[in-house]
Design a protein around this motif. Structure first.
Motif, PDB file in Angstrom:
ATOM      1  N   ALA A 135      -8.765  33.790  74.460  1.00 19.95           N
ATOM      2  CA  ALA A 135     -10.104  34.142  74.928  1.00 19.95           C
ATOM      3  C   ALA A 135     -10.509  35.558  74.546  1.00 19.95           C
ATOM      4  CB  ALA A 135     -10.192  33.993  76.439  1.00 19.95           C
ATOM      5  N   ASP A 136      -9.569  36.486  74.444  1.00 17.45           N
ATOM      6  CA  ASP A 136      -9.896  37.883  74.165  1.00 17.45           C
ATOM      7  C   ASP A 136      -9.507  38.229  72.736  1.00 17.45           C
ATOM      8  OD1 ASP A 136     -10.721  38.250  76.800  1.00 17.45           O
ATOM      9  OD2 ASP A 136      -8.672  38.671  77.450  1.00 17.45           O
ATOM     10  N   ALA A 137     -10.413  38.937  72.068  1.00 17.78           N
ATOM     11  CA  ALA A 137     -10.151  39.333  70.693  1.00 17.78           C
ATOM     12  C   ALA A 137     -10.830  40.667  70.418  1.00 17.78           C
ATOM     13  CB  ALA A 137     -10.665  38.288  69.711  1.00 17.78           C
ATOM     14  N   GLU A 138     -10.391  41.327  69.351  1.00 15.34           N
ATOM     15  CA  GLU A 138     -10.981  42.570  68.902  1.00 15.34           C
ATOM     16  C   GLU A 138     -11.510  42.351  67.495  1.00 15.34           C
ATOM     17  OE1 GLU A 138      -7.647  45.157  69.181  1.00 15.34           O
ATOM     18  OE2 GLU A 138      -7.570  45.024  71.362  1.00 15.34           O
ATOM     19  N   VAL A 139     -12.726  42.816  67.260  1.00  8.69           N
ATOM     20  CA  VAL A 139     -13.370  42.621  65.959  1.00  8.69           C
ATOM     21  C   VAL A 139     -13.837  43.972  65.449  1.00  8.69           C
ATOM     22  CG1 VAL A 139     -15.284  41.528  64.748  1.00  8.69           C
ATOM     23  CG2 VAL A 139     -14.114  40.304  66.560  1.00  8.69           C
ATOM     24  N   CYS A 155     -16.983  46.963  48.945  1.00  5.70           N
ATOM     25  CA  CYS A 155     -16.939  45.679  49.627  1.00  5.70           C
ATOM     26  C   CYS A 155     -16.891  45.933  51.133  1.00  5.70           C
ATOM     27  CB  CYS A 155     -15.707  44.880  49.196  1.00  5.70           C
ATOM     28  SG  CYS A 155     -15.728  44.421  47.458  1.00  5.70           S
ATOM     29  N   TYR A 156     -17.001  44.848  51.884  1.00  5.03           N
ATOM     30  CA  TYR A 156     -17.029  44.964  53.339  1.00  5.03           C
ATOM     31  C   TYR A 156     -15.856  44.183  53.930  1.00  5.03           C
ATOM     32  CZ  TYR A 156     -21.578  46.637  52.085  1.00  5.03           C
ATOM     33  OH  TYR A 156     -22.591  47.349  51.503  1.00  5.03           O
ATOM     34  N   LEU A 157     -15.167  44.827  54.874  1.00  4.47           N
ATOM     35  CA  LEU A 157     -13.983  44.250  55.497  1.00  4.47           C
ATOM     36  C   LEU A 157     -14.322  43.764  56.899  1.00  4.47           C
ATOM     37  CD1 LEU A 157     -10.825  43.850  55.624  1.00  4.47           C
ATOM     38  CD2 LEU A 157     -10.754  46.115  56.637  1.00  4.47           C
ATOM     39  N   PHE A 158     -13.940  42.541  57.189  1.00  6.47           N
ATOM     40  CA  PHE A 158     -14.056  41.973  58.524  1.00  6.47           C
ATOM     41  C   PHE A 158     -12.635  41.838  59.066  1.00  6.47           C
ATOM     42  CE2 PHE A 158     -13.664  38.045  61.053  1.00  6.47           C
ATOM     43  CZ  PHE A 158     -14.500  38.363  62.118  1.00  6.47           C
ATOM     44  N   ALA A 159     -12.335  42.474  60.221  1.00 10.74           N
ATOM     45  CA  ALA A 159     -10.998  42.416  60.822  1.00 10.74           C
ATOM     46  C   ALA A 159     -11.120  41.773  62.197  1.00 10.74           C
ATOM     47  CB  ALA A 159     -10.410  43.806  60.940  1.00 10.74           C
ATOM     48  N   PHE A 160     -10.298  40.754  62.427  1.00 12.64           N
ATOM     49  CA  PHE A 160     -10.312  40.010  63.686  1.00 12.64           C
ATOM     50  C   PHE A 160      -8.880  39.943  64.191  1.00 12.64           C
ATOM     51  CE2 PHE A 160      -9.749  35.967  65.897  1.00 12.64           C
ATOM     52  CZ  PHE A 160     -10.792  35.988  66.809  1.00 12.64           C
ATOM     53  N   ARG A 161      -8.639  40.370  65.444  1.00  6.57           N
ATOM     54  CA  ARG A 161      -7.288  40.373  66.006  1.00  6.57           C
ATOM     55  C   ARG A 161      -7.318  39.777  67.403  1.00  6.57           C
ATOM     56  NH1 ARG A 161      -4.947  43.617  69.423  1.00  6.57           N
ATOM     57  NH2 ARG A 161      -2.702  43.738  69.504  1.00  6.57           N
ATOM     58  N   LEU A 162      -6.469  38.750  67.640  1.00  5.33           N
ATOM     59  CA  LEU A 162      -6.355  38.154  68.966  1.00  5.33           C
ATOM     60  C   LEU A 162      -5.552  39.100  69.861  1.00  5.33           C
ATOM     61  CD1 LEU A 162      -5.637  34.449  68.027  1.00  5.33           C
ATOM     62  CD2 LEU A 162      -7.680  35.347  69.128  1.00  5.33           C
ATOM     63  N   ALA A 163      -6.099  39.400  71.045  1.00  7.05           N
ATOM     64  CA  ALA A 163      -5.470  40.374  71.924  1.00  7.05           C
ATOM     65  C   ALA A 163      -4.187  39.848  72.559  1.00  7.05           C
ATOM     66  CB  ALA A 163      -6.452  40.801  73.014  1.00  7.05           C
ATOM     67  N   TYR A 164      -4.075  38.567  72.808  1.00  4.10           N
ATOM     68  CA  TYR A 164      -2.899  38.016  73.489  1.00  4.10           C
ATOM     69  C   TYR A 164      -1.692  37.962  72.555  1.00  4.10           C
ATOM     70  CZ  TYR A 164      -0.014  34.953  76.354  1.00  4.10           C
ATOM     71  OH  TYR A 164       1.011  34.435  77.092  1.00  4.10           O
ATOM     72  N   ALA A 168      -3.720  38.398  63.440  1.00  2.00           N
ATOM     73  CA  ALA A 168      -4.927  38.995  62.872  1.00  2.00           C
ATOM     74  C   ALA A 168      -5.395  38.218  61.649  1.00  2.00           C
ATOM     75  CB  ALA A 168      -4.662  40.448  62.495  1.00  2.00           C
ATOM     76  N   VAL A 169      -6.702  38.304  61.389  1.00  2.00           N
ATOM     77  CA  VAL A 169      -7.326  37.717  60.201  1.00  2.00           C
ATOM     78  C   VAL A 169      -8.206  38.798  59.597  1.00  2.00           C
ATOM     79  CG1 VAL A 169      -8.918  35.952  59.357  1.00  2.00           C
ATOM     80  CG2 VAL A 169      -7.339  35.416  61.211  1.00  2.00           C
ATOM     81  N   HIS A 170      -8.114  38.943  58.263  1.00  2.00           N
ATOM     82  CA  HIS A 170      -8.949  39.931  57.573  1.00  2.00           C
ATOM     83  C   HIS A 170      -9.660  39.226  56.420  1.00  2.00           C
ATOM     84  CE1 HIS A 170      -5.736  42.318  59.479  1.00  2.00           C
ATOM     85  NE2 HIS A 170      -6.688  43.210  59.640  1.00  2.00           N
ATOM     86  N   ARG A 171     -10.932  39.527  56.249  1.00  2.00           N
ATOM     87  CA  ARG A 171     -11.719  38.949  55.148  1.00  2.00           C
ATOM     88  C   ARG A 171     -12.492  40.081  54.472  1.00  2.00           C
ATOM     89  NH1 ARG A 171      -8.790  35.226  55.581  1.00  2.00           N
ATOM     90  NH2 ARG A 171      -9.251  33.231  56.494  1.00  2.00           N
ATOM     91  N   ILE A 172     -12.564  40.017  53.156  1.00  2.00           N
ATOM     92  CA  ILE A 172     -13.334  40.986  52.390  1.00  2.00           C
ATOM     93  C   ILE A 172     -14.432  40.229  51.643  1.00  2.00           C
ATOM     94  CG2 ILE A 172     -13.274  42.633  50.478  1.00  2.00           C
ATOM     95  CD1 ILE A 172     -10.427  43.293  51.239  1.00  2.00           C
ATOM     96  N   SER A 173     -15.656  40.769  51.703  1.00  2.00           N
ATOM     97  CA  SER A 173     -16.754  40.141  50.959  1.00  2.00           C
ATOM     98  C   SER A 173     -17.578  41.250  50.290  1.00  2.00           C
ATOM     99  CB  SER A 173     -17.637  39.308  51.895  1.00  2.00           C
ATOM    100  OG  SER A 173     -18.251  40.142  52.838  1.00  2.00           O
ATOM    101  N   ARG A 174     -18.355  40.848  49.280  1.00  2.00           N
ATOM    102  CA  ARG A 174     -19.174  41.831  48.561  1.00  2.00           C
ATOM    103  C   ARG A 174     -20.485  42.100  49.258  1.00  2.00           C
ATOM    104  NH1 ARG A 174     -19.510  41.291  42.320  1.00  2.00           N
ATOM    105  NH2 ARG A 174     -20.437  43.320  42.669  1.00  2.00           N
ATOM    106  N   SER A 175     -20.900  41.192  50.131  1.00  2.00           N
ATOM    107  CA  SER A 175     -22.192  41.422  50.792  1.00  2.00           C
ATOM    108  C   SER A 175     -22.062  41.162  52.277  1.00  2.00           C
ATOM    109  CB  SER A 175     -23.256  40.477  50.224  1.00  2.00           C
ATOM    110  OG  SER A 175     -22.867  39.137  50.413  1.00  2.00           O
TER     111      SER A 175
END
Length: 175
Positions: A135-139, A155-164, A168-175
């Motif tokens: 239920a809890d995550a950090e973005v 490029c732009y980095l999206f970082a998602f980490r589950l707190a429990y 983590a999941v990381h994605r890089i995109s150009r836009s």
């Protein structure tokens, strides 16, 4: 390999149940006294170790004085309160006796909390953080520069980490 007492109890109980080993055989296998094997078989949780109550006879004549200083510190500004080093030095200056720092430190650490509780002053506290499963995550978002085909590209980095779990999941995109 050193086992904790809980792990040792678990292994003794498992061997006794699965392999039908005797108390003497378990004692020999794990290198412990038969009394400990009997304790492990009677209860899955080891009895907590008793700690001796330690007294500080060298600190005894100064306890009331130090308590008075600590009570006065409750009304003093934070920067003017006594530190353990200052209390140790002040005892030496005023009474002419050198008391070891650890003796004073242990006494002051215990008494500060007790005195604050008696007076009703706020005591330091920690709030335990409980994260709900899934239920809890950090973005977070950020800029990253990457070399693409020999050219530096923003490029732009999206970082998602589950707190429990900390996954983590990381994605890089150009836009």
């Amino acid at each position: 390999m050193s086992l904790s007492k809980q792990e040792l109890f678990d292994r003794i109980r498992r061997d006794s149940w699965q392999r039908q080993m005797s108390i003497r055989a378990l004692s020999k296998k794990y290198g412990v006294h038969r009394r400990l094997v009997r304790e492990a078989l009677s209860s899955p949780v080891p009895t907590p170790r008793r700690r001796p109550v330690r007294t500080s006879p060298r600190m005894e004549p100064y306890k009331k004085t130090v308590d008075a200083w600590l009570r006065a510190d409750l009304e003093a500004p934070r920067k003017q309160r006594h530190t353990v080093r200052r209390i140790t030095a002040r005892i030496e200056e005023e009474f002419g006796e050198a008391i070891p720092y650890p003796t004073v430190r242990d006494y002051v650490a215990a008494r500060r909390k007790e005195i604050a509780a008696q007076v009703g002053a706020p005591v330091e506290a920690f709030v335990t953080r409980h994260n709900a499963l899934g239920a809890d995550a950090e973005v977070d978002f950020g800029d990253v520069y990457v070399d693409l085909a020999g050219q530096r590209t923003r490029c732009y980095l999206f970082a998602f980490r589950l707190a429990y779990s900390g996954k983590a999941v990381h994605r890089i995109s150009r836009s």
